[in-house]
Write a protein that holds these residues in place. Structure first.
Motif, short mmCIF file in Angstrom:
data_model
loop_
_atom_site.label_atom_id
_atom_site.label_comp_id
_atom_site.label_asym_id
_atom_site.label_seq_id
_atom_site.Cartn_x
_atom_site.Cartn_y
_atom_site.Cartn_z
N ILE A 28 77.43 27.88 38.66
CA ILE A 28 76.44 28.49 38.96
C ILE A 28 76.36 28.36 40.53
O ILE A 28 76.04 29.19 41.06
CB ILE A 28 75.25 28.08 38.21
CG1 ILE A 28 75.05 28.47 36.99
CG2 ILE A 28 74.13 28.60 39.01
CD1 ILE A 28 74.32 27.80 36.03
N GLY A 29 76.42 26.87 40.93
CA GLY A 29 76.58 26.84 42.54
C GLY A 29 77.52 27.38 43.38
O GLY A 29 77.26 28.00 44.48
N ALA A 30 78.67 27.76 42.97
CA ALA A 30 79.79 28.39 43.58
C ALA A 30 79.43 29.82 43.49
O ALA A 30 80.35 30.64 44.42
CB ALA A 30 81.24 28.00 42.88
N ALA A 31 78.60 30.41 42.79
CA ALA A 31 78.38 31.82 42.68
C ALA A 31 77.24 32.15 43.61
O ALA A 31 76.08 31.66 43.58
CB ALA A 31 77.99 32.22 41.33
N PRO A 32 77.68 32.89 44.68
CA PRO A 32 76.76 33.18 45.88
C PRO A 32 75.30 33.75 45.17
O PRO A 32 75.41 34.63 44.39
CB PRO A 32 77.48 34.20 46.74
CG PRO A 32 78.84 33.89 46.44
CD PRO A 32 79.12 33.55 45.26
N GLY A 33 74.37 33.61 45.63
CA GLY A 33 73.11 34.08 45.26
C GLY A 33 72.44 33.17 44.11
O GLY A 33 71.14 33.52 44.10
N VAL A 37 68.03 26.55 41.61
CA VAL A 37 66.65 27.09 40.89
C VAL A 37 66.92 28.07 39.89
O VAL A 37 66.52 28.12 38.72
CB VAL A 37 65.97 27.96 41.87
CG1 VAL A 37 64.68 28.39 41.43
CG2 VAL A 37 65.45 26.74 42.94
N PHE A 38 68.05 29.08 40.14
CA PHE A 38 68.38 30.02 39.03
C PHE A 38 69.25 29.42 37.87
O PHE A 38 68.63 29.73 36.62
CB PHE A 38 69.48 30.98 39.66
CG PHE A 38 70.04 31.93 38.60
CD1 PHE A 38 69.48 33.28 38.44
CD2 PHE A 38 71.20 31.90 37.91
CE1 PHE A 38 70.08 34.37 37.88
CE2 PHE A 38 71.65 32.65 37.17
CZ PHE A 38 71.05 33.93 37.02
N GLY A 70 77.92 24.84 45.70
CA GLY A 70 77.37 25.52 46.72
C GLY A 70 78.53 25.22 47.68
O GLY A 70 78.88 26.47 48.48
N SER A 71 79.02 24.16 47.91
CA SER A 71 79.99 23.95 48.94
C SER A 71 81.10 24.32 48.97
O SER A 71 81.97 24.58 49.87
CB SER A 71 80.03 22.35 49.40
OG SER A 71 80.72 21.86 48.04
N ILE A 72 81.49 24.69 47.66
CA ILE A 72 83.02 25.37 47.48
C ILE A 72 83.27 26.50 48.15
O ILE A 72 84.07 26.93 48.79
CB ILE A 72 83.30 25.49 46.05
CG1 ILE A 72 83.14 23.93 45.39
CG2 ILE A 72 84.64 25.98 45.70
CD1 ILE A 72 83.30 24.00 43.99
N THR A 73 82.54 27.59 47.77
CA THR A 73 82.36 29.00 48.45
C THR A 73 82.25 28.89 50.04
O THR A 73 82.53 29.51 50.69
CB THR A 73 81.82 30.15 47.89
OG1 THR A 73 80.20 29.34 47.50
CG2 THR A 73 82.50 30.32 46.48
N ALA A 74 81.42 27.84 50.39
CA ALA A 74 81.04 27.81 51.77
C ALA A 74 82.09 27.39 52.56
O ALA A 74 82.33 27.76 53.63
CB ALA A 74 79.88 26.67 51.89
N ILE A 75 83.02 26.63 52.07
CA ILE A 75 84.11 25.90 52.69
C ILE A 75 85.30 27.08 52.58
O ILE A 75 85.67 27.18 53.67
CB ILE A 75 84.42 24.58 51.90
CG1 ILE A 75 83.69 23.38 52.61
CG2 ILE A 75 86.02 24.30 52.53
CD1 ILE A 75 83.69 22.19 51.72
N THR A 82 75.10 28.33 47.68
CA THR A 82 73.58 28.04 47.61
C THR A 82 73.02 28.16 49.02
O THR A 82 73.76 27.94 50.06
CB THR A 82 73.21 26.70 47.06
OG1 THR A 82 73.43 25.76 47.98
CG2 THR A 82 73.82 26.47 45.47
N PRO A 83 71.60 28.34 49.15
CA PRO A 83 71.22 28.48 50.52
C PRO A 83 71.33 27.21 51.17
O PRO A 83 71.23 26.90 52.29
CB PRO A 83 69.71 28.67 50.14
CG PRO A 83 69.55 29.61 48.97
CD PRO A 83 70.83 29.08 48.21
N GLY A 84 71.19 25.86 50.42
CA GLY A 84 71.29 24.55 50.74
C GLY A 84 72.68 24.31 51.17
O GLY A 84 73.24 23.14 51.49
N SER A 85 73.80 25.09 51.30
CA SER A 85 75.16 24.92 51.87
C SER A 85 75.49 25.67 53.00
O SER A 85 76.74 25.61 53.45
CB SER A 85 76.00 25.35 50.54
OG SER A 85 75.78 24.41 49.40
N VAL A 86 74.63 26.35 53.70
CA VAL A 86 74.76 26.99 54.85
C VAL A 86 75.37 26.20 55.87
O VAL A 86 76.54 26.74 56.69
CB VAL A 86 73.33 27.71 55.32
CG1 VAL A 86 73.66 28.56 56.74
CG2 VAL A 86 72.84 28.84 54.20
N ALA A 87 74.88 25.23 56.41
CA ALA A 87 75.27 24.44 57.41
C ALA A 87 76.91 23.84 57.41
O ALA A 87 77.48 23.65 57.99
CB ALA A 87 74.57 23.14 57.64
#
Length: 494
Positions: A28-33, A37-38, A70-75, A82-87
């Motif tokens: 779920i975290g690796a799927a953008p959007g 919370v979702f 969320g950091s997986i696809t961010a990297i 996730t919005p918490g992985s933007v930076a």
């Protein structure tokens, strides 16, 4: 009590809940959007028939693993899951482009684990005390926290401070679209029903980062990273984290503190930790170019938030974030009431939950390290295949949360705008933080004005608020002070 609660957390059924929650959370975290919370909202109904320990351990695993995921696809794709992985995108994707995706994933996995453990320890050791202390922060302090966050991010855009302030202002303006939470007044809706709910944050983030990145990749041939027969560097990334203990401790503690304060959460923690680390570093110019501290800081911070945000939720019944509110719902569904007695009732429930949360961190650590080598191969997929994949994820991620096509339209507009803004050197981080903190700043400014009967003195007479004002002023003055000190030092040497 400690041994009996450990035995309860290690029960076969609870371990099964832990594993299932970790796997689902990473996906779920690796799927953008989607994000935590979702994930928690969708999976909450599955816990109704579970025992209370199993339910909270399952939700803890989903929450912790999705924040890490969320950091997986961010990297790998410059697309925050996730919005918490933007930076995390800023330096994580830079490493991926250099062919060091395995190393970057190792950094994020180990940093996420340590940050998560710090958050759990904060919940276990400081829960009752800090839950009461968080009540000392009122509307004036919340407003100044929001202003301080925006100011620090703008200042961190070295060489682009003016552009950073402009983008922060643009983010604030976008956050004001829709009905005011305080007055109910409609602003900037132009007669459309869709805009009455405001510009949605998730489609904006997906557009600004995922779609904009797809447009960049569409103009390039080959793949994100050079082709290799094997992906390595995962353990090297883990060691990079251990070699930077000051960054780890500073960011984890900062994340825990931010988690305790209701209303901030992982989105703000991710940015603030990155900015603090960049401003503290001697090699600040290398941030955004693959500096390992630029991954360690945001990942330690946002994972420390996950457990720390439950302190006011469990202790006072005041959720510090949307995810904490869902945990609170799970608690009440199981017939439990939050409050000081929840920590001190003498039963094994709270210690069992703490053990379960610790095991949740260990679970995604193992899964992340085992899977990192395979995740990293995404960066070697040709752009001709990757771009349609990112576009598909962007559309699905924008549509999935609310089922509205207008969210997809917002994502497309944001993507085109993000592409051209990035191309012209405008820092998107400032715009995103403006979106995150806009409603927090507005709501608390209005409340502070009502309390003080429209007198601005409330911001100068409250100690915490005044300290934040001084920090902001010092932050803006420091570059000039530093310049003056350097000049004076050079004259003495001569």
């Amino acid at each position: 009590m400690i041994l009996s609660s450990l035995a309860a957390a290690l029960a076969p059924a609870n371990l099964l809940y832990l594993l299932a929650g970790s796997v689902l959370g990473i996906l779920i975290g690796a799927a953008p959007g989607l994000g935590p919370v979702f994930g928690l909202a969708i999976l909450l109904s599955m816990t109704f028939s579970m025992p209370v320990e199993g339910a909270l351990i399952f939700l803890s695993a989903v929450y912790a693993a999705s924040v890490y995921g969320g950091s997986i696809t961010a990297i790998l794709l410059n697309t925050p899951g996730t919005p918490g992985s933007v930076a995390t995108c800023f330096d994580g994707f830079a490493l991926s482009k250099r062919g060091e995706a395995g190393r970057a994933l190792g950094i994020s996995t180990m940093a996420s684990f340590i940050g998560g453990v710090v958050g759990v320890l904060a919940l276990a050791a400081l829960g009752p005390l800090l839950a009461q202390a968080s009540l000392l922060i009122g509307p004036s302090e919340f407003f100044m926290l929001a202003v301080a966050g925006l100011a620090l991010v703008a200042l961190a855009s070295k060489g682009n401070t003016v552009k950073g302030i402009i983008m922060s202002g643009l983010g604030l303006m976008i956050s004001f679209v829709g009905r005011s939470v305080v007055t109910g007044e409609r602003r900037f809706v132009f007669g459309t029903i869709y805009l009455e709910d405001g510009i949605q944050f998730v489609p904006m983030v997906i557009g600004l980062f995922a779609l904009a990145q797809a447009m960049v990749l569409a103009n390039q041939s080959g793949a994100i990273a050079p082709l290799k027969k094997s992906v390595s560097g995962v353990l090297t990334g883990c060691m990079d984290v251990l070699k930077n203990p000051i960054t780890v401790i500073r960011s984890s503690v900062l994340g825990a503190v931010i988690g305790i304060v209701p209303g901030l959460g992982i989105n703000a923690a991710n940015f603030i930790a990155y900015v603090v680390e960049k401003n503290s570093a001697k090699d600040a110019d290398t941030f955004g170019q693959g500096n390992v501290k630029g991954i360690i800081a945001p990942e330690c911070a946002n994972n420390a938030v996950t457990s720390a945000a439950l302190i006011p939720a469990f202790g006072l019944g005041v959720p510090g974030s949307s995810t904490a509110a869902l945990f609170l719902s799970a608690l009440m569904i199981q017939g439990l009431q939050p409050g000081y007695a929840f920590f001190t009732s003498g039963n094994d429930l709270f210690p069992t939950i703490v053990w379960g949360m610790l095991f949740a961190q260990a679970s995604f650590l193992v899964l992340g390290l085992l899977g990192a080598r395979y995740f990293a191969k995404i960066t070697q997929v040709p752009n001709s295949i990757l771009v349609p994949f990112i576009l598909s994820l962007s559309v699905v991620g924008s549509f999935a949360l609310r089922g509205q096509m207008m969210d997809v339209v917002v994502m497309i507009i944001a993507g085109v705008a993000g592409y051209y803004l990035q191309k012209n050197g405008y820092p998107l981080a400032c715009l995103i933080l403006g979106l995150i903190l806009g409603s927090l700043a507005e709501d608390n400014f209005c409340r502070a004005m009502r309390i003080s009967r429209n007198s601005l003195s409330i911001f100068f007479t409250r100690p915490v608020s005044l300290i934040l004002i001084l920090i902001i002023a010092f932050s803006f003055a420091w570059p000039q002070i530093k310049k003056h000190l350097s000049k004076a030092k050079a004259q003495k040497v001569q």
